[in-house]
Design a protein around this motif. Sequence first.
Motif, PDB file in Angstrom:
ATOM      1  N   GLY A  16      35.376  -9.102 -29.883  1.00 49.25           N
ATOM      2  CA  GLY A  16      34.910  -7.701 -29.808  1.00 49.25           C
ATOM      3  C   GLY A  16      35.861  -6.918 -29.222  1.00 49.25           C
ATOM      4  N   SER A  17      37.038  -7.461 -28.439  1.00 47.06           N
ATOM      5  CA  SER A  17      37.893  -6.813 -27.683  1.00 47.06           C
ATOM      6  C   SER A  17      39.061  -6.374 -28.821  1.00 47.06           C
ATOM      7  CB  SER A  17      38.514  -7.399 -26.543  1.00 47.06           C
ATOM      8  OG  SER A  17      38.995  -8.472 -27.048  1.00 47.06           O
ATOM      9  N   ILE A  18      39.175  -7.078 -30.092  1.00 44.06           N
ATOM     10  CA  ILE A  18      40.165  -6.966 -30.777  1.00 44.06           C
ATOM     11  C   ILE A  18      39.625  -5.712 -31.798  1.00 44.06           C
ATOM     12  CG2 ILE A  18      41.702  -8.042 -32.565  1.00 44.06           C
ATOM     13  CD1 ILE A  18      40.770 -10.535 -31.223  1.00 44.06           C
ATOM     14  N   PRO A  19      40.570  -4.889 -31.961  1.00 42.76           N
ATOM     15  CA  PRO A  19      40.140  -3.647 -33.070  1.00 42.76           C
ATOM     16  C   PRO A  19      39.615  -4.207 -34.396  1.00 42.76           C
ATOM     17  CG  PRO A  19      41.879  -2.939 -31.905  1.00 42.76           C
ATOM     18  CD  PRO A  19      41.742  -4.601 -31.359  1.00 42.76           C
ATOM     19  N   SER A  20      38.448  -3.694 -34.906  1.00 44.07           N
ATOM     20  CA  SER A  20      38.136  -4.108 -36.209  1.00 44.07           C
ATOM     21  C   SER A  20      39.009  -3.681 -37.235  1.00 44.07           C
ATOM     22  CB  SER A  20      36.669  -3.615 -36.374  1.00 44.07           C
ATOM     23  OG  SER A  20      36.747  -2.119 -36.326  1.00 44.07           O
ATOM     24  N   GLY A  21      40.038  -2.934 -37.170  1.00 45.76           N
ATOM     25  CA  GLY A  21      40.782  -2.730 -38.242  1.00 45.76           C
ATOM     26  C   GLY A  21      40.621  -1.749 -39.382  1.00 45.76           C
ATOM     27  N   ASN A  22      39.331  -1.383 -39.262  1.00 45.76           N
ATOM     28  CA  ASN A  22      38.809  -0.498 -40.364  1.00 45.76           C
ATOM     29  C   ASN A  22      38.843   1.045 -39.827  1.00 45.76           C
ATOM     30  OD1 ASN A  22      36.518  -0.989 -38.672  1.00 45.76           O
ATOM     31  ND2 ASN A  22      35.031  -0.936 -40.218  1.00 45.76           N
ATOM     32  N   ILE A  23      39.466   1.613 -38.873  1.00 42.83           N
ATOM     33  CA  ILE A  23      39.546   2.710 -38.146  1.00 42.83           C
ATOM     34  C   ILE A  23      40.823   3.496 -38.349  1.00 42.83           C
ATOM     35  CG2 ILE A  23      39.160   3.970 -36.226  1.00 42.83           C
ATOM     36  CD1 ILE A  23      37.216   1.616 -35.128  1.00 42.83           C
ATOM     37  N   THR A  24      40.724   4.713 -38.899  1.00 44.44           N
ATOM     38  CA  THR A  24      41.845   5.701 -39.091  1.00 44.44           C
ATOM     39  C   THR A  24      41.809   6.833 -38.040  1.00 44.44           C
ATOM     40  OG1 THR A  24      42.288   4.579 -41.225  1.00 44.44           O
ATOM     41  CG2 THR A  24      43.440   6.717 -40.872  1.00 44.44           C
ATOM     42  N   VAL A  25      42.832   7.282 -37.349  1.00 45.00           N
ATOM     43  CA  VAL A  25      42.458   8.383 -36.658  1.00 45.00           C
ATOM     44  C   VAL A  25      42.919   9.709 -37.769  1.00 45.00           C
ATOM     45  CG1 VAL A  25      43.711  10.027 -35.184  1.00 45.00           C
ATOM     46  CG2 VAL A  25      43.411   7.612 -34.698  1.00 45.00           C
ATOM     47  N   ALA A  26      41.952  10.435 -37.811  1.00 44.90           N
ATOM     48  CA  ALA A  26      41.989  11.705 -39.168  1.00 44.90           C
ATOM     49  C   ALA A  26      42.590  13.145 -38.224  1.00 44.90           C
ATOM     50  CB  ALA A  26      40.623  11.987 -39.492  1.00 44.90           C
ATOM     51  N   ALA A  27      42.494  12.998 -37.102  1.00 51.57           N
ATOM     52  CA  ALA A  27      43.135  14.276 -36.396  1.00 51.57           C
ATOM     53  C   ALA A  27      43.016  14.068 -34.928  1.00 51.57           C
ATOM     54  CB  ALA A  27      42.096  15.572 -36.689  1.00 51.57           C
ATOM     55  N   ARG A  84      35.220  27.838 -32.151  1.00 54.10           N
ATOM     56  CA  ARG A  84      34.186  26.886 -31.539  1.00 54.10           C
ATOM     57  C   ARG A  84      33.294  26.191 -32.754  1.00 54.10           C
ATOM     58  NH1 ARG A  84      32.187  32.708 -28.524  1.00 54.10           N
ATOM     59  NH2 ARG A  84      34.289  32.827 -27.645  1.00 54.10           N
ATOM     60  N   LEU A  85      33.396  26.804 -33.857  1.00 54.12           N
ATOM     61  CA  LEU A  85      33.125  25.951 -34.930  1.00 54.12           C
ATOM     62  C   LEU A  85      34.130  26.183 -36.003  1.00 54.12           C
ATOM     63  CD1 LEU A  85      30.352  24.675 -36.028  1.00 54.12           C
ATOM     64  CD2 LEU A  85      29.781  26.679 -37.134  1.00 54.12           C
ATOM     65  N   ALA A  86      34.499  24.941 -36.635  1.00 53.20           N
ATOM     66  CA  ALA A  86      35.687  24.911 -37.555  1.00 53.20           C
ATOM     67  C   ALA A  86      35.491  24.004 -38.525  1.00 53.20           C
ATOM     68  CB  ALA A  86      36.843  24.286 -36.686  1.00 53.20           C
ATOM     69  N   VAL A  87      36.127  24.215 -39.576  1.00 50.87           N
ATOM     70  CA  VAL A  87      36.332  23.163 -40.932  1.00 50.87           C
ATOM     71  C   VAL A  87      37.728  22.717 -40.768  1.00 50.87           C
ATOM     72  CG1 VAL A  87      37.378  25.310 -42.076  1.00 50.87           C
ATOM     73  CG2 VAL A  87      36.250  23.360 -43.312  1.00 50.87           C
ATOM     74  N   LEU A  88      37.673  21.342 -41.052  1.00 55.28           N
ATOM     75  CA  LEU A  88      38.863  20.504 -40.922  1.00 55.28           C
ATOM     76  C   LEU A  88      39.678  20.667 -42.207  1.00 55.28           C
ATOM     77  CD1 LEU A  88      40.352  18.396 -38.988  1.00 55.28           C
ATOM     78  CD2 LEU A  88      39.354  16.541 -40.675  1.00 55.28           C
ATOM     79  N   SER A  89      40.916  21.397 -41.880  1.00 54.74           N
ATOM     80  CA  SER A  89      41.992  21.611 -42.941  1.00 54.74           C
ATOM     81  C   SER A  89      43.358  21.180 -42.772  1.00 54.74           C
ATOM     82  CB  SER A  89      42.116  23.191 -43.102  1.00 54.74           C
ATOM     83  OG  SER A  89      42.864  23.486 -44.178  1.00 54.74           O
ATOM     84  N   ASN A  90      43.662  19.905 -43.391  1.00 56.14           N
ATOM     85  CA  ASN A  90      44.942  19.261 -43.275  1.00 56.14           C
ATOM     86  C   ASN A  90      44.759  18.902 -41.840  1.00 56.14           C
ATOM     87  OD1 ASN A  90      45.879  19.807 -46.036  1.00 56.14           O
ATOM     88  ND2 ASN A  90      46.535  21.765 -45.473  1.00 56.14           N
ATOM     89  N   GLY A  91      43.911  18.310 -41.261  1.00 56.34           N
ATOM     90  CA  GLY A  91      43.761  17.620 -40.110  1.00 56.34           C
ATOM     91  C   GLY A  91      43.893  18.630 -38.818  1.00 56.34           C
TER      92      GLY A  91
END
Length: 363
Positions: A22-33, A66-73
């Motif tokens: 459980g201490s090893i990253p599962s590998g299916n996570i991507t940083v989107a922003a 304060r409220l945002a839409v994600l656009s190109n990260g």
Amino acid sequence: MALAGGLCVPLQAQAGDSVDRGSIPSGNITVAARFADMQASGIAALPDGRIILSFPRSAAEHKGPRLAVLSNGKPQPFPDAATQARFISPLGMTVDATGRLWVVDEGTVAGDTTPPRPALLGIDVASGQVVSTIALGAGTGATRDDSHVNDVRVDMTHGAKGTAYVSDTSIADHPAIIVVDIATGKARRVLENAPSVRADPGFAMELDGQMLQYNPTHPVMGQGGIDGLTLSADSTRLYWQPLSGRRLYSAPTALVSDPATTPAQLGQAIRDEGETAVVDGMATAPDNALYLTDIEHHAVIRRAPDGHLSMVAHDPRLIAPDSMALVGNTLWLTVGQWVRLPVFHDGHDMEQRPWLLVKISLH
């Protein structure tokens, strides 16, 4: 001697010491922003696929939207820059069955000593107009002086224009579910101080390598009553869980939404759904599975309709995983680091920039 020699196991090169998988990253996570100056908390996916994020200001003021839409990260003001003044500190969000976006606003900014002005706002995402603003502050019967409105779900199967369920985590010990009739704007509190919405008095958990215990007068972690909540896929049941606890609860929305339901009737209808994890955010899949953030294990778990629990993703970067939005086979997740706020560390800010938004593949 021959027998003993036959039993000897030859020495071989040894691998590294075994570790908890459980201490090893599962590998299916991507940083989107990544966000250097402000923390994303609430998240919602619009019918057209756009990702909306809330950036509350109750913990720290910031200059971004304060409220945002994600656009190109990158976060861009949503629905536009001019509308930002309508939001004070937006937090939990949801999209109802008609595609309308609903935002619960804490109504307070860090350092502001005026009474909070919590509210529930509805946004027509096609026109970009705020079409509903329902006050939840003083005089409405919705909140108390120690309230902390947190998350929201909207049930379109009850009420002329739907019924909203807002979690009041409470900064003291008066948690409740706020039920809002959207057509009339009338709000009422149900299950206030009931065992199913309160913190477990003996609650303890591990965070950042430290063992911490629930303390109502001197918090050392994000703690309190009901936090995350979600609806079943058909809106017949409302699910919720206290932040300081590990048990999941549910009740029929037919009773929760009905002002004629007595406290005794509602109490008897609550179902203990069993132990899960230390949960903040919740999301419901079309098959009625529940996705739950697991703060203690930097993870997200899945609860199948039959109650079976399984691990979806885990990664040490998921420091206090917050809110989720499910889009097909992808879970979008905000990572808040709320456990490191100065208020829990004698005024010392333990957060490390940047804050993250991640995507989790469910394949």
